[in-house]
Scaffold this active site. Structure first.
Site, short mmCIF file in Angstrom:
data_model
loop_
_atom_site.label_atom_id
_atom_site.label_comp_id
_atom_site.label_asym_id
_atom_site.label_seq_id
_atom_site.Cartn_x
_atom_site.Cartn_y
_atom_site.Cartn_z
N ASN A 78 0.83 -1.20 0.00
CA ASN A 78 0.00 0.00 0.00
C ASN A 78 0.86 1.25 0.00
OD1 ASN A 78 -2.19 -1.75 0.17
ND2 ASN A 78 -2.22 -1.68 2.40
N HIS A 83 5.88 -0.49 -2.84
CA HIS A 83 5.38 0.33 -3.94
C HIS A 83 5.50 1.83 -3.68
CE1 HIS A 83 2.75 -3.36 -5.13
NE2 HIS A 83 4.00 -3.47 -5.55
#
Length: 248
Positions: free
Chosen positions: A109, A126
């Site tokens: 996330n 990410h």
């Protein structure tokens, strides 16, 4: 493999949880969704923005072609995230870091809600929507210190343009992030996979590495996923409800 619905924790998992010294948690979009974070892949127009598909507006190609539009998109996403708060799953995971001698949180996330709940040293596979990175010198900046609603932000170190510090479609993971997660996965005794199907590589290899190294693998999701068949235990339910049962 045991599969349990209705947030029932087995005696085996309770025993392992009580005795483990090292635990790794891998989280995905399902955890953030319980705070109201859109997945942008739910159909009904949620997978497009101003007519552009999610995988186009969030791509390396779009970054090269139209940086202002990419910033407009991520500014929009941050405005959606700003009022949202961590949920009980974030809180439970943050609590665990003080319980285990070795604790590792790996997340796919980008919303920063784990840190908002108090989690430290989060491995972000990410990136983070609240950070920017210089296209020239690669210095990272906290976007809470910038006003980027209209103008493109520039690096205070060298004056070059900044980009969102997130992994776009067509890009590699941040240098060292997966490698650090893989090392911890090989060392953990318990591995929880929460709110993700864990079928997209290289993130999907983290539970594989953990289990191959002898870890007890637990999945927490509202429904079964392709990962379920290889897990030692599957707990079906909302992450916030299930993880709260293991806080003490």
């Amino acid at each position: 493999m045991q599969s349990r619905f209705g947030a029932v924790i087995s005696d085996e998992l309770k025993r392992r949880f009580a005795r483990a010294n090292s635990l790794l948690v891998l989280t995905g979009a399902g955890v953030s969704a319980e705070s109201g974070v859109p997945t942008f892949r739910g159909g009904g127009g949620a997978d497009t923005w101003k007519g552009l598909p999610f995988e186009v507006i969030s791509s390396a190609g779009m970054l090269e072609r139209d940086l202002p539009t990419v910033w407009e998109w991520f500014n929009y996403r941050r405005r959606m995230l700003e009022p949202l708060k961590p949920n009980p799953a974030h809180d439970a995971i943050a609590h665990w870091q003080n319980r285990f001698q070795e604790f590792t949180l790996v997340t796919q996330n980008i919303d920063g809600l784990h840190q908002a709940a108090g989690s430290r040293q989060v491995i972000e596979l990410h990136g983070n929507v609240w950070r920017a990175r210089c296209l020239s010198c690669h210095t990272r900046h906290d976007l809470r210190e910038f006003r980027v609603d209209h103008d493109l932000p520039v690096c205070v170190e060298c004056g070059a343009a900044l980009r969102p510090d997130v992994v776009l479609f067509g890009e590699m993971l941040p240098a060292g992030a997966f490698e650090a997660a893989a090392v911890k996965a090989a060392e953990c005794e318990l591995c929880f996979v929460v709110g993700t199907s864990a079928i997209v590589y290289p993130a999907a290899s983290i539970p594989e590495i953990a289990q191959a190294s002898g870890a007890y693998l637990v999945e927490v999701n509202p429904e079964r996923t392709p990962l379920s068949d290889v897990c030692d235990e599957v707990l079906m339910g909302k992450a916030g409800e299930v993880l709260a049962l293991l806080r003490n």
